[in-house]
Design a protein around this motif. Structure first.
Motif, PDB file in Angstrom:
ATOM      1  N   GLU B 308      23.268 -70.866  12.866  1.00 19.24           N
ATOM      2  CA  GLU B 308      23.307 -71.026  14.314  1.00 19.24           C
ATOM      3  C   GLU B 308      23.796 -69.771  15.016  1.00 19.24           C
ATOM      4  O   GLU B 308      23.970 -69.756  16.224  1.00 19.24           O
ATOM      5  N   LYS B 309      24.069 -68.729  14.238  1.00 24.98           N
ATOM      6  CA  LYS B 309      24.474 -67.440  14.801  1.00 24.98           C
ATOM      7  C   LYS B 309      25.709 -67.581  15.683  1.00 24.98           C
ATOM      8  O   LYS B 309      25.786 -67.058  16.783  1.00 24.98           O
ATOM      9  N   LYS B 310      26.682 -68.326  15.165  1.00 21.62           N
ATOM     10  CA  LYS B 310      27.864 -68.568  15.992  1.00 21.62           C
ATOM     11  C   LYS B 310      29.104 -67.931  15.390  1.00 21.62           C
ATOM     12  O   LYS B 310      30.190 -68.437  15.527  1.00 21.62           O
ATOM     13  N   THR B 351      33.775 -69.260  20.490  1.00 26.10           N
ATOM     14  CA  THR B 351      32.920 -69.475  19.327  1.00 26.10           C
ATOM     15  C   THR B 351      33.400 -70.698  18.551  1.00 26.10           C
ATOM     16  O   THR B 351      34.390 -71.306  18.876  1.00 26.10           O
ATOM     17  N   ASP B 357      31.033 -73.367  21.566  1.00 24.19           N
ATOM     18  CA  ASP B 357      29.637 -73.384  21.175  1.00 24.19           C
ATOM     19  C   ASP B 357      28.936 -72.046  21.377  1.00 24.19           C
ATOM     20  O   ASP B 357      27.721 -71.971  21.285  1.00 24.19           O
ATOM     21  N   THR B 359      27.255 -68.486  21.061  1.00 27.12           N
ATOM     22  CA  THR B 359      26.647 -67.720  19.990  1.00 27.12           C
ATOM     23  C   THR B 359      27.222 -66.320  20.021  1.00 27.12           C
ATOM     24  O   THR B 359      27.764 -65.865  21.014  1.00 27.12           O
ATOM     25  N   GLN B 361      25.679 -63.595  20.075  1.00 29.29           N
ATOM     26  CA  GLN B 361      24.993 -62.734  21.032  1.00 29.29           C
ATOM     27  C   GLN B 361      25.609 -62.850  22.422  1.00 29.29           C
ATOM     28  O   GLN B 361      25.809 -61.856  23.121  1.00 29.29           O
ATOM     29  N   GLU B 362      25.958 -64.088  22.789  1.00 30.14           N
ATOM     30  CA  GLU B 362      26.583 -64.276  24.106  1.00 30.14           C
ATOM     31  C   GLU B 362      27.890 -63.514  24.204  1.00 30.14           C
ATOM     32  O   GLU B 362      28.198 -62.872  25.208  1.00 30.14           O
TER      33      GLU B 362
END
Lengths: 323, 372
Positions: B308-310, B351, B357, B359, B361-362
Motif C-alpha cells: 500500500e506504499k504506506k 502514516t 492512512d 501514503t 508519496q503524500e
C-alpha cells in the motif's frame, strides 16, 4: 472442601536480604500475622557479599520447599559470584516468572498491560563461564541446551493452559545468534504443537522492546532465554507501574522461591532504607502467590493493593483492608 | 593570529555546530560560513535500497534531495538480505565514496545466511552505531523530555557470530569483549558528548553477572571518563536501565553500551520517543559512514506497508540530513530537517505506524512543499 489437617501451619524459609529487603520482608511478616495465615517463617540472614549461600539455609529451603526472600546485592565486577544466581542453580529453579499488569490506583503511561514473562533461569548468558584469553580480550560463553529450552517452553505453555491464557510469544535473536537462539526457537515450536489451543508466535528481541513500549496490549505470555528475559521483564514491569509492585518468583521441579518479580531496585537505595520508604507491594503480592502455591487460596485472595506511603503505613493499610 | 581567532572561537564554542543533533525548529543559522571554492561540487554517495520498505524510503530521500538540488548524486546498488555476501562492487563503491545511505536488509532467521547488515559493519570497521531518540513536536508519545543518544559498539560482543554445537542439543555462543574495542567506543561516546555539548555519559552493563566481560567494558569507560572531566559519567545495570527508560527517560543523555544491550536499549528508547521509524542514526568508523534508520526494528517493514506504499520515510530523511552535515553541507541539512519537522508538527505525516492512512508519496510531497 478442605481435607482434615489442611490447615496445619506450613514452614517457609525467609531471607530478609540486603538494603530494603528486611523492610519489605518485615512487612510480609506483619501482614501474615494479622491474617493469622497458617505459615510460620524460619528466618536466615544472607547477604550479597557472602561467598556462598550457607549450607543451613539451603537445607532449610530443601526441607520446606518454599522460600520468600528480599533482594541480595551482588557486587559489581570481579570476585563474588551472584548469590541470587547461585540459589537458582543449586535448587534448579529453572523458571522465573514475572506478572506485569496495570493495578487500579497506580498511574501509568500504558493501559491494558497484562503480561507474564517466563524466563529460563539457569543457562544462557548467565552460565558464568568467562575467561581472559589474553590481557584485554575476554570471552564469555552463552550456553543454550535443548533440554533447558524444552522444559522452559513446556512450563510456559503449561502455565498458559492452566491460567486460561491465549497466546505464548517466544522472544529471540535468532537472525544473529542462529545456532543458540535457533535451538531455543526449535524447542518452543516443538512444544507449541502439543498445545493446539494456545496461539504461538515469535518476535525478535529488539522489535519486542519497541513493541512493548508502544503497544503492550499485544503481549500475553512471553517465554525467553535468560538475558532477554531479564530485560523484557524489567521493561514490562516498568511500563505497568514499576518493579516495586510486580510479583513473581522462581520455580523448579521441587522448590519455589518467591521474591519481587523484576530484579531492578530490589535492594533499593540507602535513602529508601533510611527513610523507611520501601515499597512492599511486590513482595506482598508475591507472598499471595506463595499462599496459593501452598494451597491456601482464600488467604491469598484477602490480600489487597494499597496506595503509596511509607512502608509501615502501607503495611498498616493492607492490614486494615484485610477484612 | 590567535588574537583574531579568539572571538570567533569563543562564538563557536558557545553555540557549537552540532554534527548530529538538529537545531531548534524555528531558529535560522545566524553565522554563515565562508565556503572554499569548489565546496559545492556534488559528492557521490552509495545508495542501497534494500528490502521491503527500503526501496520506498530511499526513493523518498532521492526525491527530496532532487527537490533541494542538494550537491549529492547517488550510485545505486541492489543488495538483498538473502545474498551470501555483499557484492564486491558495492564494497568498492562505499570504500571510494566513504559515505553510504541504505534501507533495511532482511536477515533470514535461523541457520544459513549470516546478516549482511553485520557484514557491512565489520568489513568497513564501522565500530560505532548511533541512534538519536528525541520527542518530535506533533508526534504523540506517552513520554516527554526524551533526548537520548545511544552509542553502541558495533563489531564485537554477542554479535561475534562464533557459535558451535558442542554435542547435539548443546550450543555455545561466544561473546567477545576486548579492551581495544571497548576503549574506542568509549572514546567515541565522550568525544561525541564533547562536540555536541552533552552533559552526561551513562555506561550500560551487566557486570554483576558477566564480571570479566562487562567488567572490562566498564574499566575502559572509566579510564576514558577521566580524560573528560567536564562531562559527567555514571553507570547503570541494564535491567534497571530498561525500567528507568520507561519510567523516567529524562535522566538519560548519552548512553554507551556493548553490542547487544545497545540494540535493545536503542529500540526501547526509539519506541518511547515515538517509534523506530522516526529516529535517525547511522554507523560510523574511522573512514566510512553508513546512514540508515536509527533503530533496527521494522526497518524492512511488513508486506502490507510495501503494497500500500504506506511506509514512514522520516527516519531515513533525518538520517540523510545527518549525512549532509557529515558531508559538510550544513545549510541543506538544516532546510531538510526544518521541513520534516514542520510536516510532522502539522500532523501531515500520519502514516500507518501512527494509526493513519497517508501514503509515503503524500508525506514526501508535503515535505518538498515545506522546503524553502
Amino acid at each position: 472442601m478442605p481435607r482434615p489437617g489442611d490447615g496445619a501451619p506450613r514452614a517457609v524459609t525467609l531471607l530478609p536480604g540486603d538494603g530494603i529487603g528486611p523492610l519489605v520482608t518485615g512487612a510480609v511478616e506483619q501482614v501474615m500475622e494479622a491474617m493469622h495465615a497458617p505459615v510460620y517463617f524460619e528466618k536466615y540472614d544472607v547477604h550479597g557479599d557472602m561467598t556462598t549461600v550457607p549450607a543451613e539455609v539451603l537445607e532449610s529451603i530443601r526441607r520446606n520447599k518454599v522460600c520468600l526472600k528480599g533482594g541480595l546485592r551482588t557486587p559489581v565486577g570481579g570476585g563474588v559470584s551472584s548469590l541470587n544466581v547461585q540459589l537458582r542453580k543449586e535448587l534448579d529453579l529453572y523458571a522465573s516468572l514475572v506478572n506485569c499488569f496495570n493495578m487500579v490506583g497506580v498511574p501509568t503511561r500504558h493501559e491494558n498491560v497484562d503480561i507474564v514473562v517466563i524466563r529460563e533461569n539457569t543457562e544462557g548468558e548467565y552460565a558464568g563461564l568467562e575467561h581472559e584469553v589474553v590481557p584485554g580480550v575476554v570471552e564469555s560463553l552463552k550456553v543454550i541446551t535443548k533440554f533447558c529450552s524444552e522444559r522452559i517452553a513446556k512450563y510456559a505453555f503449561e502455565y498458559a493452559y492452566l491460567n486460561n491464557r491465549k497466546k505464548v510469544t517466544a522472544v529471540h535473536k535468532a537472525n544473529i545468534m542462529k545456532l543458540a537462539d535457533g535451538l531455543f526457537l526449535e524447542s518452543c515450536r516443538n512444544i507449541a504443537t502439543k498445545y493446539p489451543g494456545i496461539k504461538y508466535n515469535e518476535i525478535i528481541v529488539d522489535n519486542c522492546c519497541m513493541q512493548l513500549v508502544s503497544k503492550p496490549e499485544q503481549f500475553d505470555v512471553m517465554v525467553t532465554p535468560n538475558l532477554y528475559g531479564n530485560l523484557v521483564a524489567n521493561t514490562a514491569a516498568g511500563i505497568a507501574g514499576g518493579t516495586g509492585i510486580m510479583p513473581g518468583g522462581n520455580v523448579g521441579q521441587g522448590h519455589a522461591i518467591f521474591e519481587q518479580g523484576a530484579s531492578a531496585g530490589n535492594v533499593g537505595t540507602e535513602k529508601q532504607v533510611a527513610q523507611n520508604k520501601a515499597n512492599p507491594v511486590a513482595l506482598l503480592l508475591s507472598s499471595a502467590m506463595m499462599l496459593r502455591h501452598l494451597q491456601f487460596p482464600s488467604f491469598a485472595d484477602r490480600l489487597e493493593t494499597p496506595s503509596s506511603g511509607s512502608t509501615q503505613e502501607v503495611t498498616d493499610a493492607v492490614i486494615a483492608a484485610l477484612d
